[in-house]
Design an enzyme around this catalytic site. Structure first.
Site, PDB file in Angstrom:
ATOM      1  N   ASP A  54       4.859   4.674  -7.644  1.00 43.21           N
ATOM      2  CA  ASP A  54       5.399   4.332  -6.337  1.00 43.21           C
ATOM      3  C   ASP A  54       5.604   5.628  -5.561  1.00 43.21           C
ATOM      4  OD1 ASP A  54       6.410   2.823  -4.295  1.00 43.21           O
ATOM      5  OD2 ASP A  54       8.359   2.456  -5.219  1.00 43.21           O
ATOM      6  N   GLU A 133       0.164  -0.364   3.367  1.00 45.10           N
ATOM      7  CA  GLU A 133       1.044  -1.309   4.042  1.00 45.10           C
ATOM      8  C   GLU A 133       0.735  -1.486   5.527  1.00 45.10           C
ATOM      9  OE1 GLU A 133       5.788  -2.399   3.977  1.00 45.10           O
ATOM     10  OE2 GLU A 133       4.839  -1.104   2.507  1.00 45.10           O
ATOM     11  N   LYS A 169      -0.500  -4.471   1.826  1.00 49.59           N
ATOM     12  CA  LYS A 169       0.912  -4.840   1.680  1.00 49.59           C
ATOM     13  C   LYS A 169       1.424  -5.496   2.961  1.00 49.59           C
ATOM     14  CE  LYS A 169       3.883  -2.185  -0.642  1.00 49.59           C
ATOM     15  NZ  LYS A 169       4.629  -0.959  -1.041  1.00 49.59           N
ATOM     16  N   THR A 194       5.341  -7.644  -0.161  1.00 53.65           N
ATOM     17  CA  THR A 194       6.461  -6.748  -0.423  1.00 53.65           C
ATOM     18  C   THR A 194       7.746  -7.254   0.239  1.00 53.65           C
ATOM     19  OG1 THR A 194       7.111  -4.411  -0.401  1.00 53.65           O
ATOM     20  CG2 THR A 194       6.003  -5.240   1.562  1.00 53.65           C
ATOM     21  N   PHE A 216      11.744  -6.874  -5.358  1.00 51.13           N
ATOM     22  CA  PHE A 216      12.541  -5.652  -5.411  1.00 51.13           C
ATOM     23  C   PHE A 216      13.736  -5.824  -6.337  1.00 51.13           C
ATOM     24  CE2 PHE A 216      11.395  -3.094  -1.363  1.00 51.13           C
ATOM     25  CZ  PHE A 216      10.052  -3.294  -1.613  1.00 51.13           C
TER      26      PHE A 216
END
Length: 364
Positions: A54, A133, A169, A194, A216
């Site tokens: 990440d 993203e 994303k 996400t 998350f």
């Protein structure tokens, strides 16, 4: 670290209190397998789970050898400030200026190019895929999300990278989930959903048949610490771990094709508690801790365990989704907060680009 026994021998004569010759032999001359240091928690984890870095920092990717890597506006902003990556920013700015149009259009072209440039460099270092993203400010506009995703994919393809190596994303709003469904069904573009905090979001993503979700963990824990009297949790009690475990079990029990990538970890205990999850995306700091940790890792999640879970299959249309998600205060607050923070970092990155772009145009 050297064993306590060997350290003790430096200060004290050690006498075996036994008549067992084998025991005497063993502790004088340990067997080769006992001398061998247990492999790192990171390497053990990789046996159960695909490890994803990440980060936008290529050096971290080189060091920890993940299968995939994922980025977001916050990570790209941090990386773009590093001297090592100024050349990528400069190249993206030249590209944006060359594309022409208004200042806003040039900045937009630069942002797209910068995100893809980082992705291209990452793909040189990972065997799998990179996640790129879509701007969080588009989170409530399905058509704009689809258009932006296709533009990013086109930039990758212009650079010779197949869309099979890219995950787009998208925020897990209702509009984002429907954008993911359209991209998967009509364009063959794989999506990574996400900012996912609620079970309703997870169910809707599975029904949309997106490739992957990133629930998350750490941000859920943050919310509970901030909004309840409880300030510490053991890994198996961690509300983020419990949430991802339920989602994983639901997907496997009912045979959904969407896979689960746990994200946003606050400590290695959370990571270990989800060993066996399809994928886990982990920051360089926690990857470093896991690489130095030699404790034993146990597979916590598996399809076999999931099949035995007492879960009922549900279906969510738009109104059901909005109601069930709305009923989860934590998820509502963390989703909106996450969108705001990613949007704020995108604006900061745009401001940096505008300043540099002005310098280039002025010949500085």
């Amino acid at each position: 670290m050297e064993s306590a026994l060997n350290q003790l021998k430096k200060f004290t004569v050690v006498v075996a209190d036994t008549g067992d010759f084998n025991a005497i032999d063993e502790y004088k001359h340990p067997a080769p397998d006992k001398r061998r240091k247990m492999e790192s928690a990171l390497n053990q984890l990789k046996k159960f789970t695909v490890v994803v870095a990440d980060t936008g920092d290529f050096n971290a990717i080189d060091e920890y050898k993940p299968q995939d890597a994922t980025t977001n506006p916050s990570l790209i902003l941090a990386a773009a400030k590093m001297p090592a990556y100024q050349s990528l920013l400069d190249q993206a700015i030249k590209y944006g200026i060359a594309k022409g149009g208004t200042e806003e259009e040039q900045v937009a072209h630069t942002m797209d190019k910068l995100f893809v440039s980082f992705g291209l460099e990452i793909l040189k270092k990972v065997p799998g895929r990179v996640s790129t993203e879509v701007d969080a400010r588009l989170s409530f506009d399905k058509d704009e999300m689809v258009a932006k995703a296709l533009k990013l994919i086109a930039l990758y393809e212009e650079a010779g990278i197949s869309k099979e190596r890219v995950l787009i994303k998208l925020s897990s709003t209702w509009e984002g989930i429907q954008a993911g469904k359209e991209l998967e069904e009509k364009h063959g573009v794989h999506c990574n959903m996400t900012l996912l905090f609620s079970f309703a979001q997870a169910v809707a993503c599975a029904e949309a048949k997106v490739t992957l979700i990133s629930p998350f963990v750490g941000r859920i824990l943050d919310w509970y610490k901030e909004n309840t009297d409880r300030k510490s949790y053991e890994p198996h009690e961690d509300p983020g771990v419990i949430s991802v475990t339920k989602i994983y079990n639901y997907y496997k029990k009912f045979g959904y094709s969407t896979v689960v990538m746990g994200a946003s970890f606050r400590n290695t205990g959370e990571v270990k508690a989800l060993a066996g999850c399809d994928l886990l995306t982990i920051s360089p700091g926690l990857l470093a801790e896991l690489s130095q940790d030699h404790s034993s890792i146990t597979e916590m999640l598996s399809e076999e365990k999931a099949k035995a879970c007492d879960l009922k299959k549900i279906h969510l249309d738009e109104k059901d989704f909005r109601w069930q998600h709305n009923e989860d205060r934590m998820a509502v607050e963390k989703l909106s907060d996450g969108i705001r923070k990613f949007a704020a970092d995108a604006i900061k990155l745009e401001t940096m680009i505008k300043e540099k772009m002005l310098s280039v145009k002025n010949g500085q």
